[in-house]
Scaffold this motif. Structure first.
Motif, PDB file in Angstrom:
ATOM      1  N   ILE A 127      40.128  47.908  33.795  1.00  0.00           N
ATOM      2  CA  ILE A 127      40.578  48.842  34.837  1.00  0.00           C
ATOM      3  C   ILE A 127      39.487  48.990  35.900  1.00  0.00           C
ATOM      4  N   THR A 128      39.885  48.980  37.178  1.00  0.00           N
ATOM      5  CA  THR A 128      38.921  49.360  38.224  1.00  0.00           C
ATOM      6  C   THR A 128      39.257  50.774  38.678  1.00  0.00           C
ATOM      7  N   ALA A 129      38.226  51.524  39.033  1.00  0.00           N
ATOM      8  CA  ALA A 129      38.456  52.914  39.441  1.00  0.00           C
ATOM      9  C   ALA A 129      37.423  53.349  40.470  1.00  0.00           C
ATOM     10  N   ILE A 188      44.365  46.617  35.436  1.00  0.00           N
ATOM     11  CA  ILE A 188      44.873  47.707  36.270  1.00  0.00           C
ATOM     12  C   ILE A 188      43.910  47.916  37.433  1.00  0.00           C
ATOM     13  N   ALA A 189      44.394  47.636  38.641  1.00  0.00           N
ATOM     14  CA  ALA A 189      43.536  47.760  39.835  1.00  0.00           C
ATOM     15  C   ALA A 189      43.789  49.116  40.472  1.00  0.00           C
ATOM     16  N   CYS A 190      42.960  50.077  40.085  1.00  0.00           N
ATOM     17  CA  CYS A 190      43.178  51.441  40.576  1.00  0.00           C
ATOM     18  C   CYS A 190      42.113  51.826  41.606  1.00  0.00           C
ATOM     19  N   ALA A 191      41.088  50.970  41.754  1.00  0.00           N
ATOM     20  CA  ALA A 191      39.995  51.323  42.668  1.00  0.00           C
ATOM     21  C   ALA A 191      40.451  51.276  44.119  1.00  0.00           C
ATOM     22  N   ALA A 192      39.862  52.138  44.915  1.00  0.00           N
ATOM     23  CA  ALA A 192      40.080  52.097  46.362  1.00  0.00           C
ATOM     24  C   ALA A 192      38.949  51.252  46.942  1.00  0.00           C
ATOM     25  N   VAL A 193      39.177  49.954  46.922  1.00  0.00           N
ATOM     26  CA  VAL A 193      38.129  49.009  47.335  1.00  0.00           C
ATOM     27  C   VAL A 193      38.058  48.989  48.862  1.00  0.00           C
ATOM     28  N   ALA A 194      36.847  49.070  49.389  1.00  0.00           N
ATOM     29  CA  ALA A 194      36.705  49.013  50.855  1.00  0.00           C
ATOM     30  C   ALA A 194      37.154  47.632  51.332  1.00  0.00           C
ATOM     31  N   ASP A 195      37.968  47.590  52.358  1.00  0.00           N
ATOM     32  CA  ASP A 195      38.475  46.308  52.844  1.00  0.00           C
ATOM     33  C   ASP A 195      37.390  45.490  53.546  1.00  0.00           C
ATOM     34  N   TYR A 196      36.410  46.201  54.099  1.00  0.00           N
ATOM     35  CA  TYR A 196      35.340  45.507  54.834  1.00  0.00           C
ATOM     36  C   TYR A 196      33.967  45.981  54.390  1.00  0.00           C
ATOM     37  N   ASN A 200      36.023  42.107  52.641  1.00  0.00           N
ATOM     38  CA  ASN A 200      35.625  42.024  51.237  1.00  0.00           C
ATOM     39  C   ASN A 200      36.636  41.163  50.485  1.00  0.00           C
ATOM     40  N   PRO A 201      36.230  40.624  49.336  1.00  0.00           N
ATOM     41  CA  PRO A 201      37.226  39.883  48.548  1.00  0.00           C
ATOM     42  C   PRO A 201      38.314  40.835  48.055  1.00  0.00           C
ATOM     43  N   ASP A 202      39.557  40.353  48.021  1.00  0.00           N
ATOM     44  CA  ASP A 202      40.648  41.154  47.460  1.00  0.00           C
ATOM     45  C   ASP A 202      40.635  40.909  45.952  1.00  0.00           C
ATOM     46  N   ILE A 203      40.144  41.896  45.198  1.00  0.00           N
ATOM     47  CA  ILE A 203      39.894  41.699  43.766  1.00  0.00           C
ATOM     48  C   ILE A 203      41.199  41.422  43.021  1.00  0.00           C
ATOM     49  N   VAL A 204      42.205  42.247  43.283  1.00  0.00           N
ATOM     50  CA  VAL A 204      43.451  42.108  42.522  1.00  0.00           C
ATOM     51  C   VAL A 204      44.120  40.761  42.801  1.00  0.00           C
ATOM     52  N   SER A 205      44.064  40.296  44.046  1.00  0.00           N
ATOM     53  CA  SER A 205      44.666  38.995  44.356  1.00  0.00           C
ATOM     54  C   SER A 205      43.892  37.870  43.694  1.00  0.00           C
ATOM     55  N   LEU A 208      48.720  45.436  37.051  1.00  0.00           N
ATOM     56  CA  LEU A 208      49.294  46.604  37.752  1.00  0.00           C
ATOM     57  C   LEU A 208      48.396  46.920  38.937  1.00  0.00           C
ATOM     58  N   GLY A 209      48.995  46.999  40.116  1.00  0.00           N
ATOM     59  CA  GLY A 209      48.236  47.379  41.310  1.00  0.00           C
ATOM     60  C   GLY A 209      48.686  48.738  41.810  1.00  0.00           C
ATOM     61  N   PHE A 210      47.934  49.280  42.730  1.00  0.00           N
ATOM     62  CA  PHE A 210      48.282  50.574  43.321  1.00  0.00           C
ATOM     63  C   PHE A 210      48.497  50.419  44.816  1.00  0.00           C
ATOM     64  N   ALA A 211      49.355  51.242  45.340  1.00  0.00           N
ATOM     65  CA  ALA A 211      49.548  51.259  46.783  1.00  0.00           C
ATOM     66  C   ALA A 211      49.483  52.709  47.232  1.00  0.00           C
ATOM     67  N   ASP A 262      56.562  45.132  49.107  1.00  0.00           N
ATOM     68  CA  ASP A 262      55.952  43.991  49.797  1.00  0.00           C
ATOM     69  C   ASP A 262      54.630  43.611  49.119  1.00  0.00           C
ATOM     70  N   LYS A 263      53.834  44.638  48.754  1.00  0.00           N
ATOM     71  CA  LYS A 263      52.542  44.393  48.096  1.00  0.00           C
ATOM     72  C   LYS A 263      52.738  43.782  46.713  1.00  0.00           C
ATOM     73  N   LEU A 264      53.799  44.200  46.032  1.00  0.00           N
ATOM     74  CA  LEU A 264      54.105  43.672  44.684  1.00  0.00           C
ATOM     75  C   LEU A 264      54.227  42.152  44.742  1.00  0.00           C
ATOM     76  N   ARG A 316      53.437  40.102  47.475  1.00  0.00           N
ATOM     77  CA  ARG A 316      52.328  39.440  48.184  1.00  0.00           C
ATOM     78  C   ARG A 316      51.116  39.266  47.282  1.00  0.00           C
ATOM     79  N   LYS A 317      50.826  40.278  46.430  1.00  0.00           N
ATOM     80  CA  LYS A 317      49.641  40.200  45.568  1.00  0.00           C
ATOM     81  C   LYS A 317      49.982  39.651  44.186  1.00  0.00           C
ATOM     82  N   LYS A 318      51.203  39.183  43.998  1.00  0.00           N
ATOM     83  CA  LYS A 318      51.689  38.589  42.729  1.00  0.00           C
ATOM     84  C   LYS A 318      51.442  39.529  41.553  1.00  0.00           C
TER      85      LYS A 318
HETATM   86  O1  C5P Z   1      46.005  46.038  50.180  1.00  0.00           O
HETATM   87  P1  C5P Z   1      45.704  47.357  49.571  1.00  0.00           P
HETATM   88  O2  C5P Z   1      44.248  47.731  49.640  1.00  0.00           O
HETATM   89  O3  C5P Z   1      46.583  48.479  50.029  1.00  0.00           O
HETATM   90  O4  C5P Z   1      46.085  47.152  48.033  1.00  0.00           O
HETATM   91  C1  C5P Z   1      45.846  48.112  47.081  1.00  0.00           C
HETATM   92  C2  C5P Z   1      45.705  47.471  45.728  1.00  0.00           C
HETATM   93  O5  C5P Z   1      44.844  46.338  45.802  1.00  0.00           O
HETATM   94  C3  C5P Z   1      45.068  48.382  44.716  1.00  0.00           C
HETATM   95  O6  C5P Z   1      45.551  48.028  43.450  1.00  0.00           O
HETATM   96  C4  C5P Z   1      43.586  48.056  44.872  1.00  0.00           C
HETATM   97  O7  C5P Z   1      42.854  48.398  43.702  1.00  0.00           O
HETATM   98  C5  C5P Z   1      43.635  46.572  45.084  1.00  0.00           C
HETATM   99  N1  C5P Z   1      42.547  46.020  45.924  1.00  0.00           N
HETATM  100  C6  C5P Z   1      41.600  45.194  45.351  1.00  0.00           C
HETATM  101  N2  C5P Z   1      40.611  44.635  46.140  1.00  0.00           N
HETATM  102  C7  C5P Z   1      40.566  44.902  47.460  1.00  0.00           C
HETATM  103  C8  C5P Z   1      41.522  45.734  48.048  1.00  0.00           C
HETATM  104  C9  C5P Z   1      42.501  46.282  47.264  1.00  0.00           C
HETATM  105  O8  C5P Z   1      41.640  44.957  44.151  1.00  0.00           O
HETATM  106  N3  C5P Z   1      39.598  44.349  48.173  1.00  0.00           N
END
Ligand code: C5P
Length: 400
Positions: free
Chosen positions: A193-195, A272-280, A304-309, A321-324, A336-338, A340-342
């Motif tokens: 799990i990420t948080a 489970i990707a629950c973290a609010a990862v910074a996009d940049y 930043n790398p998209d961890i869940v993807s 499981l991802g979060f939106a 759409d995210k479901l 797109r992020k497989k």
């Molecule tokens: O694209 P968005 O950030 O809205 O997607 C949210 C989902 O993607 C969450 O599950 C979040 O944990 C995950 N995420 C990630 N790595 C990122 C950005 C989002 O794992 N860089």
């Protein structure tokens, strides 16, 4: 109801008037089919004779750390390995304090130090001693380390006081032992799990981050653990204690979170990707504190790398499981995210109001998967997490 409990239990008894309840607990355990070895502290022997426990268990009672005869029957390390569960009932304030500190000056304490599986304690003491900050702090630390704390009850005490501190009745302890051994829906599964937020450094003193508190991810880690899973929690900087029995890996930046997650993907059944990862992140972190100038300041950012993807892109991805978090068009953006992020599932929640989302204690979630959806109505995050893990476990079982 007659319960069968084919388990090996070490029953630890410490010094307190409630020691007599341990004899009743032992009788119930034996009746349920458990194999029990009793270990008493010297103080416990002042309250109840070891002979009582010997007669009830049909085995020698362990009392002395330096007892040559008992050592030859089974030494304390072996006894710790033998047990499926260790139950200390009653657990006195003194014993709890020593256990928290890691003392080993009696046989039962050395067993607690050597025990790798679960230890449950049933506190029993005067209500004032229980309420004392030292005792409360000791119990909190033990709970954080994974010790199961069962009770106490409120009620009349041997000393005449009334309040919290009575040991649970033997039947109640037996019920908790049974619940402990019931396999959860995720028993044997490894959940990653990420948080929390990530923190992206600008220079040695400043960073870019977001308002994520980590509460939802931590509640999910706890719920997954309670459902029997082995949980690894990769957490950004938050103000929360790791839930009991959960392995936490602390990270700061998105890149660190990515590296930690990718190191565990191969051995995870569920992600489970629950973290609010910074996009940049800042393209060029300054090694020195950036000085203020009167000019406008421009920070150049890089994605930043998209961890869940990255996780769903590996050859054999875990169930994911991802979060939106959205402020509008919740269902549409989530669906759409479901795809797109497989993802296998997505939990969508509305942010930007006072009751749900970032930093709040409650949440409302719309859960979507291919061919299904379910609304988890507004409730506390621990309750939402419990429901979510329950549905996720069913869905995981369906497709595996
Ligand atoms: O694209 P968005 O950030 O809205 O997607 C949210 C989902 O993607 C969450 O599950 C979040 O944990 C995950 N995420 C990630 N790595 C990122 C950005 C989002 O794992 N860089």
């Amino acid at each position: 109801m007659q319960i069968t409990l084919k388990k090996k239990i070490v029953l630890g008894v410490t010094g307190g008037i409630a020691a007599y309840k341990a004899a009743e607990l032992l009788r119930l355990l034996i009746k349920a089919g458990a194999e029990v070895r009793v270990v008493m502290t010297p103080a416990a022997c002042e309250f109840v004779q070891p002979l009582t426990f010997q007669a009830l268990s049909g085995h020698r009672v362990y009392t002395d750390i330096f007892d040559g005869e008992a050592e030859s029957a089974m030494d304390h390390i072996e006894l710790a390995r033998w047990a499926d569960l260790m139950v200390v009932a009653p657990a006195s304030a003194d014993f709890i304090a020593k256990m928290r500190q890691g003392y080993g000056d009696n046989l039962l304490l050395t067993l607690c130090l050597a025990e790798k599986k679960s230890i449950a304690i049933a506190p029993a003491m005067n209500q004032q001693m229980y309420a004392n900050l030292a005792t409360q702090e000791n119990l909190k630390v033990l709970a954080e380390r994974g010790t199961l704390i069962w009770g106490p009850n409120a009620g009349e005490q041997a000393c005449g006081d009334v309040g919290l501190g009575r040991m649970l009745e033997a039947e109640a302890v037996l019920r908790l032992i049974n619940i402990h051994f019931q396999p959860g829906k995720l028993t044997g599964k490894r959940v990653l799990i990420t948080a929390g937020p990530t923190r992206e450094s600008i220079d040695p003193v400043r960073y870019i981050s977001n308002h994520s508190s980590g509460k939802m991810g931590y509640a999910l880690a706890q719920a997954a653990r309670q459902a029997g899973a082995d949980v690894t929690l990769v957490s950004g900087p938050v103000n929360l204690a790791a839930p009991p029995g959960v392995q936490r890996i602390s990270v700061e930046s998105a890149v660190e979170m990515f590296d930690a997650v990718m190191g565990y993907v191969d051995v995870s059944d569920i992600f489970i990707a629950c973290a609010a990862v910074a996009d940049y992140r800042v393209a060029q972190q300054s090694q020195q504190k950036i000085k203020k100038t009167s000019d406008q300041m421009v920070l150049s950012l890089t994605p930043n790398p998209d961890i869940v993807s990255a996780v769903t892109g590996v050859d054999e991805p875990p169930f994911t499981l991802g979060f939106a978090a959205e402020t509008e068009n919740l269902e549409q953006y989530a669906a759409d995210k479901l795809s797109r992020k497989k993802l296998d599932m997505i939990a969508a929640n509305r942010v930007g109001n006072s009751e749900t989302g970032f930093g709040t204690d409650s949440n409302e979630i719309l859960l979507l998967w291919a061919g299904g959806k379910q609304l988890l109505p507004l409730a506390g995050k621990p309750e939402i997490a419990r429901q979510l893990i329950d549905i996720l476990a069913d869905r995981y079982a369906e497709i595996n």
